[in-house]
Design an enzyme around this catalytic site. Sequence first.
Site, PDB file in Angstrom:
ATOM      1  N   VAL A   4       1.605  -3.633   4.112  1.00 39.18           N
ATOM      2  CA  VAL A   4       1.203  -4.814   4.653  1.00 39.18           C
ATOM      3  C   VAL A   4       2.557  -5.535   4.371  1.00 39.18           C
ATOM      4  O   VAL A   4       1.940  -6.631   4.686  1.00 39.18           O
ATOM      5  CB  VAL A   4       0.255  -5.864   3.698  1.00 39.18           C
TER       6      VAL A   4
ATOM      7  N   TYR B 116      -4.072   3.308   8.569  1.00 35.65           N
ATOM      8  CA  TYR B 116      -5.658   2.911   8.907  1.00 35.65           C
ATOM      9  C   TYR B 116      -6.387   3.524  10.144  1.00 35.65           C
ATOM     10  O   TYR B 116      -6.122   4.533  10.089  1.00 35.65           O
ATOM     11  CB  TYR B 116      -6.016   1.832   8.619  1.00 35.65           C
TER      12      TYR B 116
ATOM     13  N   LYS C 199       0.156   3.197  -2.726  1.00 35.43           N
ATOM     14  CA  LYS C 199      -0.991   4.146  -3.210  1.00 35.43           C
ATOM     15  C   LYS C 199      -0.093   5.775  -3.103  1.00 35.43           C
ATOM     16  O   LYS C 199      -1.253   6.533  -3.161  1.00 35.43           O
ATOM     17  CB  LYS C 199      -1.527   3.603  -2.104  1.00 35.43           C
TER      18      LYS C 199
ATOM     19  N   SER D  48       0.727  -0.742   0.476  1.00 36.46           N
ATOM     20  CA  SER D  48      -0.063  -0.128  -0.090  1.00 36.46           C
ATOM     21  C   SER D  48       0.578   1.141   0.359  1.00 36.46           C
ATOM     22  O   SER D  48       0.576   2.230  -0.051  1.00 36.46           O
ATOM     23  CB  SER D  48      -0.676  -0.129   1.532  1.00 36.46           C
TER      24      SER D  48
ATOM     25  N   TYR E 295      -4.591  -2.771 -10.103  1.00 35.37           N
ATOM     26  CA  TYR E 295      -4.354  -2.625  -8.756  1.00 35.37           C
ATOM     27  C   TYR E 295      -3.389  -3.071  -7.380  1.00 35.37           C
ATOM     28  O   TYR E 295      -2.101  -3.075  -7.305  1.00 35.37           O
ATOM     29  CB  TYR E 295      -5.722  -2.634  -7.977  1.00 35.37           C
TER      30      TYR E 295
HETATM   31  N1  GLN Z   1      -2.075  -4.943  -2.069  1.00 38.32           N
HETATM   32  C1  GLN Z   1      -2.901  -5.375  -0.415  1.00 38.32           C
HETATM   33  C2  GLN Z   1      -4.093  -5.675  -0.246  1.00 38.32           C
HETATM   34  O1  GLN Z   1      -5.300  -5.159  -1.173  1.00 38.32           O
HETATM   35  C3  GLN Z   1      -2.252  -4.323   0.722  1.00 38.32           C
HETATM   36  C4  GLN Z   1      -3.002  -3.656   1.834  1.00 38.32           C
HETATM   37  C5  GLN Z   1      -2.094  -2.502   2.465  1.00 38.32           C
HETATM   38  O2  GLN Z   1      -0.412  -2.983   2.123  1.00 38.32           O
HETATM   39  N2  GLN Z   1      -2.756  -2.940   3.338  1.00 38.32           N
HETATM   40  O3  GLN Z   1      -5.407  -5.479   0.613  1.00 38.32           O
END
Ligand code: GLN
Length: 304
Positions: free
Chosen positions: A258, A240, A66, A63, A188
């Site tokens: 993650v 988050y 992003k 993420s 994505y």
């Molecule tokens: N690729 C992960 C997902 O879509 C990314 C989530 C994350 O890094 N928090 O669940």
Amino acid sequence: MNFQSILSEIDSEVARIPDEGKVASYIPELAKVDAGKFGMHLWHVDGDHCGIGDDREAFSVQSIAKVFSLTLAYELEGESIWKRVGVEPSGTRFNSLMQLEFEQGIPRNPLINSGALVIADILYGRLNDPRRELLDFIRLVSGLPDVGYNETVALSEKQSGFRNAALVNLMRSFGNIRNDIEGILDFYFHLCSIEMTCAELSKAFLLYANHGKIPGREEEIISKSKAKRINAIMQTCGFYDEAGEFAFKVGLPGKSGVGGGIAAVHPGKYAVAVWSPGLNKKGNSFKGMKALELLTTKTELSIF
Ligand code: GLN
């Protein structure tokens, strides 16, 4: 300030803390990572940089990427993106579906999965070759021509991406997704599969520490105002339902993934990246958070 010796102190202090984190297993490919890895790297806007541990080993940025897709979409579309995605902290897990139903398919912010899927839709509809053009942008920002996707991780995400498919379909039902669902999800998953080292990631985040410019280069990649706003979103939404805790303990705009990475910036001063795969219950790197807390404690500097 001697950052190298501060990082070395952090290295030995973090090594003594038992790792309460667990490696992400909902994406099978991520579960294979060695939980004992730890690296940290800091780039000062003046050009000095230093690191410790596994800071030159590539990991799945997940993420954290992003932030790059948001930057490109914001640059291409301007303020109209805020009609389709908000700028409020969600207070929910990164892949939660709950608010979306109540809030008519408009994600709270671009750094949770739903918001990043809307951003992916915007880029997908706008770019001729979204995967290649996004990579070109990240290569430009990082100055690294070899940054790339990990196809094995992207496929693993696709095969286990049920919640992301649910999110994109739910938003489609509200009219907030406009392009081909399979294509957006594929884009994505590739975005999340990007691999970088802490040294590379911190260098790429200098853009946000340096008001939208790559240090040493004259042209703006994004305007000062946009860089400031992206930092504000990282500060309020980058972790988050743990964004408050991160602001409280660390006090820097940042973004987690993650894969166990966290990138953070001190505007006007430095960008830093840390990697430790064990995640806490909120899905953020357990030791990564500790290391960054130690950094702002030891330097006695945060944005507050
Ligand atoms: N690729 C992960 C997902 O879509 C990314 C989530 C994350 O890094 N928090 O669940």
